[in-house]
Design an enzyme around this catalytic site. Structure first.
Site: not given
Length: 286
Positions: A203, A235, A157
């Site tokens: 995601d 995600h 991320s």
């Protein structure tokens, strides 16, 4: 008779002398670590090397928030390449812990780090990854086990965005793997480090069409690069043990940190299967 005997002794002495002074053959790739790879081997949760850990408390760290070092225990296989890994937004080293032993047991020193704050932005995480690599190679208790010329970064991320920041700042790195990455910048054309971008089809936090895919496309066309999109994944897929991520991440690190072309078979031609939604690359890698 005496002349023939003398010639025979001279020939024998020459052969012995030649054998004694002949240079020792140099391995084609001195950085290869571990046996010839197999699919089962790189998909396994435990690689060929036994590992141990060292905890780095926050108080001992400069420029990052401490972490855990995973390393092969052998002292007879030479030095190893090293990888620093950053968690994502609201994440800690615990959220990326599964990479530690899994990657280290394949022949790497792995540093899963904490950041100063769980809300640090990608640029900060990139700087902290650099600080973590410097700590590993200059100050850590395992620094003599590491080849400081063979380093890489990974991150999830915002940590994935941070890994791109790190690759931009330090082109001497050998590999970068952003995992479902996030960063406000979408143009990474200045990156010259071999990069594997891993996105996730579902995601909703960092949608691939806004982040992972543009990041990949912006990387130079001449670069060794690849884009792996996980099928039917979200995600958070990279913070749970995932065989597909492990298989291709290990192959990428082996190929570019260890210069081990034995792993190209897993990267080129482009892999496919039920866990892969899409795969793009600049194959061949050699």
């Amino acid at each position: 008779m005496l002349r023939n005997a003398a010639l025979s002794l001279l020939t024998t002495a020459t052969v012995i002398l030649s054998a004694a002074t002949a240079p020792t053959p140099v391995a084609a790739n001195p950085y290869e670590r571990g046996p010839a790879p197999t699919v089962a081997g790189i998909e396994a949760t435990q690689g060929p090397f036994t590992t141990a850990t060292v905890t780095v408390p926050r108080s001992s760290a400069t420029g990052f928030g401490g972490g855990t070092i995973y390393y092969p225990t052998t002292t007879t296989a030479g030095t190893f390449g090293a990888v620093a890994i950053s968690p994502g937004y609201y994440g800690t080293k615990g959220s990326i812990a599964w990479y530690g032993n899994r990657v280290a047991s394949q022949g790497f020193v792995v540093f899963t780090i904490n950041t100063f704050s769980i809300v640090d932005d990608p640029d900060s995480r990139g700087a902290q990854l650099l600080a973590a690599l410097d700590y590993l190679t200059q100050h850590s208790s395992v620094r003599t086990r590491i080849d400081a010329t063979r380093l890489g970064v990974m991150g999830h991320s915002m940590g994935g965005g941070g890994s791109l920041v790190t690759a931009s700042a330090r082109p001497q790195l050998q590999a970068a793997i952003p995992l479902t990455p996030y960063h406000d910048t979408t143009n990474w054309s200045a990156v010259s480090v071999p990069t594997l971008v891993i996105g996730a089809e579902n995601d909703s936090t960092a949608p691939v069409d806004s982040y992972a895919e543009p990041f990949y496309v912006s990387l130079p066309a001449t670069l060794d690069k690849a884009y792996l999109e996980l099928n039917n994944a979200g995600h958070s897929a990279p913070i749970v043990a995932n065989t597909t991520i492990a298989k291709y991440s290990i192959s990428w690190l082996k190929r570019f940190i260890d210069n081990d072309t034995r792993y190209e078979q897993f990267l080129c031609p482009a892999p496919s299967g039920p866990t892969i939604q899409e795969y793009r690359d600049t194959c061949p890698h050699s």
